[in-house]
Design a protein around this motif. Structure first.
Motif, mmCIF file in Angstrom:
data_model
loop_
_atom_site.group_PDB
_atom_site.id
_atom_site.type_symbol
_atom_site.label_atom_id
_atom_site.label_comp_id
_atom_site.label_asym_id
_atom_site.label_seq_id
_atom_site.Cartn_x
_atom_site.Cartn_y
_atom_site.Cartn_z
ATOM 1 N N LYS A 271 0.835 -1.211 0.000
ATOM 2 C CA LYS A 271 0.000 0.000 0.000
ATOM 3 C C LYS A 271 0.870 1.262 0.000
ATOM 4 N N ILE A 272 1.919 1.239 0.825
ATOM 5 C CA ILE A 272 2.730 2.446 1.023
ATOM 6 C C ILE A 272 3.562 2.758 -0.227
ATOM 7 N N HIS A 273 4.183 1.737 -0.810
ATOM 8 C CA HIS A 273 4.969 1.972 -2.037
ATOM 9 C C HIS A 273 4.064 2.342 -3.209
ATOM 10 N N GLN A 274 2.874 1.757 -3.262
ATOM 11 C CA GLN A 274 1.921 2.101 -4.320
ATOM 12 C C GLN A 274 1.519 3.578 -4.215
ATOM 13 N N GLN A 275 1.150 4.018 -3.012
ATOM 14 C CA GLN A 275 0.755 5.417 -2.832
ATOM 15 C C GLN A 275 1.940 6.350 -3.121
ATOM 16 N N PHE A 276 3.127 5.932 -2.683
ATOM 17 C CA PHE A 276 4.319 6.771 -2.884
ATOM 18 C C PHE A 276 4.599 6.973 -4.368
ATOM 19 N N GLN A 277 4.565 5.877 -5.142
ATOM 20 C CA GLN A 277 4.907 6.024 -6.564
ATOM 21 C C GLN A 277 3.805 6.752 -7.339
ATOM 22 N N ALA A 278 2.549 6.531 -6.962
ATOM 23 C CA ALA A 278 1.438 7.085 -7.743
ATOM 24 C C ALA A 278 1.103 8.527 -7.381
ATOM 25 N N HIS A 279 1.355 8.926 -6.134
ATOM 26 C CA HIS A 279 0.868 10.220 -5.663
ATOM 27 C C HIS A 279 1.941 11.165 -5.132
ATOM 28 N N ALA A 294 6.913 0.840 -7.780
ATOM 29 C CA ALA A 294 5.816 0.044 -8.331
ATOM 30 C C ALA A 294 6.151 -1.449 -8.233
ATOM 31 N N ARG A 295 7.405 -1.783 -8.540
ATOM 32 C CA ARG A 295 7.846 -3.179 -8.456
ATOM 33 C C ARG A 295 7.790 -3.675 -7.013
#
Length: 301
Positions: A271-279, A294-295
């Protein structure tokens, strides 16, 4: 019982369960069935887990809700969770409803509500998920306004409080906050984390931002929990794209990654890496730096 032999032992005891007369022995076997049920659940053997948990309940009578509350609550909560994990959503929903009538402690009631959020989220019942989350938070005297104007006003207040609390020390220094020890606050943080996505997907972006800002404030006031990282990384969405302070947003994002590392918390890492890369990362860093996050979100997820 030795962990690897628990199934063999419990299976034998369950065959002769009707012959067990003494209350103490029935309690002991019920506890073993709870342990076997939990172990089966961690192996994703949900049907087997449900059988053990049902045996545990069958060994006790209704009066155990008074004399052995902890055991009864655990058996029923684990069973409801296994029902949901096994895809029996309607049965799980009814089990949670009945358990809400039986549970007596705020932390227990909150645990049920947090599982209900996830149950509804998995059925794309976003508004029901948000409602369950709100019910869980009121147990700890936390409530968010309903109207948009009121939510915006509450959000402004939260952001101002956060900015005051951070003050001159800077965002990066927050990594040194102590660990959160208050069990009630830890549960509030857990509910807020689970509630964020349903609120966002339901289209209530202001509520999602309010959830994030509240998580940041509670973390600064009470210390870090694993969930604090999620509060920081989602707060960055408001600070960056909404408030146009991309530098601070990036610092909130970096803090989230650091807190996640500090707790070595694999559960929330995706969740944290997804939010970091996307937002967060996309506003401040070149495209190729996104890919690793993302990876990592994909890998850890």
């Amino acid at each position: 019982a030795p962990d690897d032999r628990i199934f063999t032992i419990v299976n034998h005891l369950n065959i002769g369960a009707d012959l067990i007369d003494s209350t103490a022995d029935r309690l002991a076997v019920a506890r073993l069935n709870l342990a076997a049920g939990r172990k089966a659940k961690t192996s994703a053997a949900y049907r087997a887990a449900l059988e053990y948990l049902a045996k545990g309940v069958a060994l006790l009578d209704e009066s155990a809700w008074n004399s052995e509350y902890e055991l009864m609550f655990s058996l029923h909560l684990e069973a409801a969770e296994c029902q949901y994990l096994d895809g029996a959503f309607d049965t799980a929903e009814e089990s949670f409803r009945l358990l809400l009538l039986r549970a007596t402690r705020p932390l227990d009631l909150a645990q049920i509500q947090s599982l209900r959020i996830t149950l509804y989220e998995n059925q794309s019942r976003w508004l029901d998920a948000v409602s369950a989350g709100r019910d869980g938070l009121t147990l700890f005297d936390i409530s968010f306004p309903e109207g948009t104007e009121d939510k915006l006003a509450a959000l402004d207040r939260e952001v101002d409080i956060v900015e005051t609390l951070v003050g001159a020390r800077g965002i990066a220094s927050l990594i040194d906050l102590p660990e959160m020890t208050d069990a009630n606050m830890r549960m509030v943080m857990r509910i807020l984390t689970i509630l964020w996505a349903p609120a966002y997907i339901a289209g209530d972006e202001v509520l999602a931002r309010l959830i994030s800002a509240t998580m940041v404030r509670l973390s600064i006031a009470h210390g870090h929990t694993e969930d604090s990282a999620y509060g920081y990384v989602t707060h960055a969405i408001m600070v960056g794209p909404i408030r146009r302070d991309y530098r601070s947003a990036y610092e909130w994002g970096l803090l989230a990654l650091q807190v996640n590392r500090r707790f070595n918390d694999l559960k929330r890492r995706a969740k944290i890496h997804q939010q970091f890369q996307a937002h967060v990362n996309l506003w401040c860093r070149p495209f190729e730096t996104w890919i690793q996050h993302a990876r990592e979100a994909s890998r850890s997820g």
